[in-house]
Enzyme design. Structure first.
Site, PDB file in Angstrom:
ATOM      1  CD  GLN A 123      -2.692  -1.275   2.527  1.00 22.49           C
ATOM      2  OE1 GLN A 123      -2.518  -0.484   3.451  1.00 22.49           O
ATOM      3  NE2 GLN A 123      -3.553  -2.276   2.612  1.00 22.49           N
ATOM      4  CG  HIS A 149      -2.758  -0.734   7.992  1.00 26.62           C
ATOM      5  ND1 HIS A 149      -3.221  -1.376   9.124  1.00 26.62           N
ATOM      6  CD2 HIS A 149      -3.442  -1.269   6.954  1.00 26.62           C
ATOM      7  CE1 HIS A 149      -4.145  -2.266   8.779  1.00 26.62           C
ATOM      8  NE2 HIS A 149      -4.292  -2.219   7.463  1.00 26.62           N
ATOM      9  CE1 TYR A 186     -12.285  10.459  17.849  1.00 24.12           C
ATOM     10  CE2 TYR A 186     -10.004  10.991  18.361  1.00 24.12           C
ATOM     11  CZ  TYR A 186     -11.316  11.389  18.163  1.00 24.12           C
ATOM     12  OH  TYR A 186     -11.662  12.715  18.290  1.00 24.12           O
ATOM     13  CE1 TYR A 232      -9.931  -7.195   6.482  1.00 28.49           C
ATOM     14  CE2 TYR A 232      -7.770  -7.215   7.531  1.00 28.49           C
ATOM     15  CZ  TYR A 232      -8.780  -6.540   6.867  1.00 28.49           C
ATOM     16  OH  TYR A 232      -8.644  -5.196   6.620  1.00 28.49           O
ATOM     17  CD  GLU A 242     -13.688   3.883  14.470  1.00 31.33           C
ATOM     18  OE1 GLU A 242     -13.789   2.946  15.289  1.00 31.33           O
ATOM     19  OE2 GLU A 242     -12.900   4.845  14.640  1.00 31.33           O
TER      20      GLU A 242
END
Length: 372
Positions: free
Chosen positions: A86, A151, A255, A266, A245
Site C-alpha cells: 500500500q 497502513h 479513538y 479478517y 469510522e
C-alpha cells in the site's frame, strides 16, 4: 476514448457505468464524465489557483492535469518512494499561501535504516510547473518498521488554525502501535509548516511522549477534511472486517483501536469485546460490514444544491461514493452513489465547485460529477 470536451465516450463497460447516463440521488440528478485518464493508481490531488490539478500516482509520479483534462509528463524532482504493498507516493496538499510561496506538501512511504515509514515532505513547484525544487523531508513517522507494507495513512489537511494535520497508519503492527504515545504510528499529528509539533498540542512537555500527536487510537486514517459548519477536523479510517469510522477529532482523544472497535479480524475472530468504553471517543458514524473509506471531502459549492454541506467518502470495497448528510458534527443520513461500480480512492472539490473522484485502478481516471 475521450472527446475534446473530456466527456466519457464508451469508457465504462455497460455493467459498470453507462457513459453520461443520468444518475439519481436524493434531491438531485447528476451525470459522470471522464475528466482525465491515463493515471496509474492516482492517490491524492490538489487544485491549483488557476484550476489545474496536481495529482499523485502511487508508483511515485506527480502529474499536472489541465482544466480540459490533458495530462502532463511526470513532474521532475519527486523524491524516491517505496512503491510496495500500500506504499508509494500518497497525498498532496498546497500551502495556504501557495500563490506567494509555491509550497506544496507530499506524503510518501520512505525507506530508512530499520525499515519503511510514512514521511512528510515539503517542496516548491517551479513557476513552469514541471519541476519540484527545495525538496525537504520534514517528519518521519518513526520508528521505522522492517516488515509489512500496509497502513501508511498519509492523508493531510490544513485546519482553520493554520496547522497541518497528518494521519498515520498503525502499519498493521503487532503489538499495536496506535496506543503508544512514544510512537507516531496510528495517530493524527498536528504540525507547524516546518513539521514540528504545533503550539497547544495536547501532549506537549509530557515525558516519553511525542509532542506532535493530536489524537491516537487510529487504525489507518486516509481521509481528513475540515467541517466548514463547525471548524472541526473530520477523520475517516479503515477498520478491518467492519468497523470503518468517521471521527470528529478532539485534542488528546483516544479513538480506541484496537482496544475498542466494531470490527473483527479478517478470519472472523473477535478483536475486542468492547464497542464503546469510558475514556475512549465514539465514532460519529461506523459501518459493519465495511465500506473501506479512503479520501473524503465536504461539498461547499451549490453546483448541486442538495449536496451543499454534505460529506463525501471515496470507498474501495464495496466500491462507490458515500454521501453523508451532516447536522453540525453529527451524521444524520447516508446515501450510496455509484455503488458496486468503481473503486474510488479520493474525492475533492474542483475549482468550478464540481466534485472530482480519483479511481483506484492501474489505468486510473479522474471522474467529474456534473449536475444533470
Amino acid at each position: 476514448m475521450i472527446s475534446r470536451r473530456g466527456l466519457a465516450v464508451g469508457l465504462f463497460a455497460p455493467a459498470v457505468l453507462h457513459a453520461q447516463a443520468p444518475q439519481t440521488s436524493q434531491g438531485a440528478t447528476f451525470t459522470v464524465a471522464a475528466f482525465g485518464i491515463g493515471l496509474q493508481n492516482p492517490w491524492g490531488a490538489a487544485v491549483l489557483p488557476d484550476g489545474r490539478l496536481l495529482v499523485t500516482e502511487r508508483p511515485g509520479r506527480l502529474r499536472l492535469v489541465t482544466p480540459d483534462g490533458a495530462l502532463s509528463a511526470p513532474i521532475g524532482g519527486v523524491p524516491d518512494v517505496v512503491a510496495q504493498g500500500q506504499g508509494g507516493l500518497l497525498d498532496i496538499i498546497l500551502a495556504p499561501d501557495f500563490a506567494a510561496t509555491r509550497e506544496i506538501y507530499l506524503t510518501l512511504a520512505a525507506n530508512v535504516q530499520g525499515g519503511v515509514l510514512t514521511r512528510l515532505v515539503r517542496a516548491r513547484l517551479a513557476p513552469d510547473a514541471n519541476q519540484l525544487t527545495d525538496v525537504t523531508p520534514l517528519l518521519d513517522a518513526t520508528p521505522a518498521q522492517p516488515q509489512g507494507r500496509i497502513h501508511f495513512g498519509g492523508r493531510m489537511a490544513f485546519g482553520r488554525d493554520g496547522f497541518l494535520y497528518l494521519g498515520t497508519g498503525d502499519r498493521g503492527s503487532t503489538p499495536v502501535r496506535a496506543q503508544r504515545l512514544d510512537d507516531l504510528a496510528g495517530k493524527v499529528l498536528r504540525l507547524t509548516r516546518d513539521g514540528a509539533a504545533a503550539p497547544g498540542n495536547p501532549f506537549l512537555d509530557r515525558p516519553n511522549t511525542r509532542a506532535e500527536i493530536y489524537s491516537l487510537g487510529h487504525r489507518n486514517p486516509q481521509g481528513l477534511a475540515v467541517n466548514p459548519a463547525t471548524g472541526s477536523m473530520i477523520e475517516v479510517e479503515f477498520g478491518p472486517l467492519g468497523g470503518d469510522e468517521v471521527n470528529i477529532l478532539r485534542p488528546g482523544a483516544n479513538y480506541g483501536w484496537p482496544l475498542v472497535t466494531h470490527g473483527r479480524n479478517y478470519n472472523g475472530s473477535e478483536i475486542s469485546a468492547d464497542k464503546s468504553r469510558p475514556g475512549f471517543e465514539d465514532p460519529a458514524r461506523v459501518w459493519v460490514p465495511a465500506i473501506s473509506p479512503s479520501g473524503c471531502a465536504v461539498c461547499t459549492s451549490a453546483t448541486i444544491p442538495a449536496w451543499r454541506g454534505n460529506l463525501f467518502l471515496a470507498c474501495l470495497n464495496p466500491p462507490g461514493l458515500m454521501r453523508l448528510t451532516m447536522d453540525g458534527d453529527r451524521v444524520i443520513a447516508e446515501e450510496r452513489l455509484l455503488w458496486d461500480k468503481i473503486r474510488f480512492r479520493q474525492v475533492i472539490q474542483g475549482a468550478d465547485g464540481r466534485l472530482l473522484v480519483l479511481t483506484d485502478e492501474a489505468r486510473g481516471r479522474i471522474l467529474r460529477i456534473d449536475p444533470a
